[in-house]
Design a protein around this motif. Structure first.
Motif, short mmCIF file in Angstrom:
data_model
loop_
_atom_site.label_atom_id
_atom_site.label_comp_id
_atom_site.label_asym_id
_atom_site.label_seq_id
_atom_site.Cartn_x
_atom_site.Cartn_y
_atom_site.Cartn_z
N THR A 82 0.83 -1.19 0.00
CA THR A 82 0.00 0.00 0.00
C THR A 82 0.87 1.25 0.00
O THR A 82 2.05 1.22 0.35
N LEU A 83 0.26 2.36 -0.37
CA LEU A 83 0.90 3.67 -0.34
C LEU A 83 -0.16 4.66 0.13
O LEU A 83 -1.24 4.74 -0.47
N ALA A 84 0.15 5.39 1.18
CA ALA A 84 -0.82 6.32 1.78
C ALA A 84 -2.13 5.62 2.13
O ALA A 84 -3.21 6.19 2.01
N GLY A 85 -2.02 4.34 2.51
CA GLY A 85 -3.19 3.59 2.93
C GLY A 85 -3.98 2.95 1.80
O GLY A 85 -4.99 2.27 2.07
N LEU A 86 -3.57 3.15 0.55
CA LEU A 86 -4.31 2.61 -0.60
C LEU A 86 -3.49 1.52 -1.29
O LEU A 86 -2.27 1.62 -1.40
N SER A 87 -4.18 0.51 -1.81
CA SER A 87 -3.51 -0.62 -2.45
C SER A 87 -2.88 -0.19 -3.77
O SER A 87 -3.50 0.49 -4.58
N VAL A 88 -1.63 -0.62 -3.99
CA VAL A 88 -0.95 -0.32 -5.25
C VAL A 88 -0.35 -1.57 -5.87
O VAL A 88 0.37 -1.49 -6.87
N GLY A 89 -0.63 -2.74 -5.29
CA GLY A 89 -0.12 -3.99 -5.84
C GLY A 89 -0.89 -4.43 -7.07
O GLY A 89 -1.73 -3.70 -7.60
N PRO A 90 -0.62 -5.65 -7.55
CA PRO A 90 -1.25 -6.14 -8.79
C PRO A 90 -2.78 -6.13 -8.69
O PRO A 90 -3.34 -6.64 -7.73
N GLN A 91 -3.41 -5.57 -9.71
CA GLN A 91 -4.87 -5.47 -9.74
C GLN A 91 -5.39 -5.83 -11.13
O GLN A 91 -4.67 -5.73 -12.13
N LEU A 92 -6.66 -6.19 -11.18
CA LEU A 92 -7.38 -6.36 -12.44
C LEU A 92 -8.64 -5.51 -12.38
O LEU A 92 -9.38 -5.56 -11.39
N TRP A 93 -8.86 -4.71 -13.42
CA TRP A 93 -10.02 -3.82 -13.49
C TRP A 93 -11.00 -4.37 -14.52
O TRP A 93 -10.66 -4.60 -15.68
N PHE A 94 -12.26 -4.54 -14.09
CA PHE A 94 -13.34 -4.95 -14.98
C PHE A 94 -14.23 -3.73 -15.23
O PHE A 94 -14.74 -3.11 -14.29
N GLY A 95 -14.45 -3.41 -16.50
CA GLY A 95 -15.35 -2.32 -16.85
C GLY A 95 -14.75 -0.95 -16.60
O GLY A 95 -13.55 -0.73 -16.70
N GLY A 96 -15.62 0.01 -16.27
CA GLY A 96 -15.19 1.39 -16.07
C GLY A 96 -16.03 2.34 -16.91
O GLY A 96 -17.11 1.99 -17.39
N GLY A 97 -15.54 3.55 -17.10
CA GLY A 97 -16.29 4.55 -17.84
C GLY A 97 -17.58 4.88 -17.10
O GLY A 97 -17.61 5.04 -15.89
N ALA A 98 -18.69 4.95 -17.84
CA ALA A 98 -19.98 5.27 -17.23
C ALA A 98 -20.64 4.04 -16.61
O ALA A 98 -21.63 4.18 -15.89
N GLY A 99 -20.11 2.85 -16.88
CA GLY A 99 -20.69 1.63 -16.35
C GLY A 99 -20.06 1.23 -15.03
O GLY A 99 -19.30 1.98 -14.42
N PRO A 100 -20.36 0.03 -14.57
CA PRO A 100 -19.80 -0.44 -13.31
C PRO A 100 -18.30 -0.67 -13.42
O PRO A 100 -17.78 -0.95 -14.51
N LEU A 101 -17.62 -0.55 -12.29
CA LEU A 101 -16.18 -0.84 -12.21
C LEU A 101 -15.96 -1.81 -11.06
O LEU A 101 -16.40 -1.56 -9.93
#
Length: 293
Positions: free
Chosen positions: A217-236
């Motif tokens: 983490t950095l400043a309390g937020l996760s910065v390790g490996p992630q996968l993002w599904f979707g985004g934009g105006a839809g669900p993330l």
């Protein structure tokens, strides 16, 4: 015109250790910027053959789809897909079929340190819209890395290092304090990427480049490996490897910075964070199961 910007320096080569909490916060918000500009990626890109060598192809800010749409297998009222995190860790994801996660598209995220300075590495859905609107690249650093100016939208004030790994385009923003030319070159040469047979991007690093570890983490937020599904105006939805995940742990900044309500749950070493409508969010947090391999 490009010659005027050919080499952009930012002081000496010594590391800047004075960057405060405000700078860290600014960097952590950067992943959310690409989500605000994202568009529907359309059909998935062709699946490339696997390779044991880093893929290097000419950099271009085009409309090539920048997401994987995994093949889903129906099991009763659920669908099952296999995913690969950017550190190479595989996982099986089972979810209620009505969520249609495979259709949302999957992108990697990875926190990176370059000579001690943190940068978020993201895969924008529309490279042409999110990077290419800055015009033409300022210069080519290596055969697969180019330096682009900030987009004219004004959302990002810093230049962008755009990496090409096979069909993938991943962006490393050079802000709020710009790297020196030597550090930019070290990033271009030190960050490596390979593409799996099922189309996922796996990253590695050497030299002055270090990748964030699972659970980091950095400043309390996760910065390790992630996968993002979707985004934009839809669900993330964001899946984050979190070996020591606990209830109440902050979701990644990409989720927290969106206007839609969010929620998160820890399950089997993975944090599942969702920003979406209440109905979708409830079904996702209750019904998604992930098995790391």
């Amino acid at each position: 015109m490009a010659d005027r910007f050919d080499v952009i320096e930012a002081g000496g080569r010594r590391r800047r250790r004075w960057i405060g909490v405000a700078v860290v916060a600014a960097l952590l918000v950067v992943p959310a910027v690409s989500l605000l500009l994202s568009r529907d990626p359309g059909p998935p890109p062709p699946v490339p053959a696997s390779t044991s060598r880093p893929v290097a192809t000419p950099v271009a800010a085009d409309d090539t789809p920048n997401a994987v749409h995994p093949r889903a297998v129906r099991k009763g009222g659920d669908e099952v897909i296999e995913v690969v995190f950017p550190d190479g860790r595989r996982a099986e994801v089972r979810y209620p079929a009505e969520l249609a996660l495979a259709g949302l598209g999957v992108r990697p995220f990875q926190g990176v340190w370059v000579d001690g300075q943190y940068r978020p590495l993201t895969a924008p859905y529309s490279v042409a819209a999110e990077v290419g609107r800055g015009g033409r690249p300022l210069r080519t650093l290596t055969p697969n890395v180019a330096l682009w100016p900030p987009p004219p939208s004004g959302v990002s004030r810093g230049d962008v290092l755009l990496f090409t790994f096979g069909p993938w385009r991943v962006a490393l923003p050079d802000q709020p304090v710009a790297l020196t030319f030597e550090q930019r070159l070290a990033a271009a040469e030190g960050l490596r990427g390979t593409v799996t047979e099922d189309g996922y991007l796996v990253l590695s690093a050497r030299g002055a480049v270090r990748l964030a570890r699972p659970g980091e983490t950095l400043a309390g937020l996760s910065v390790g490996p992630q996968l993002w599904f979707g985004g934009g105006a839809g669900p993330l939805l964001v899946f984050t490897q979190a070996p020591h995940c606990r209830a109440g742990q902050a979701a990644p900044s990409a989720v927290l910075s969106r206007t839609q309500p969010s929620g998160a749950v820890c399950r089997d070493g993975v944090q599942i964070a969702v920003s979406s409508s209440e109905e979708f969010r409830g079904k996702a947090l209750d019904g998604i199961r992930i098995t790391l391999k």
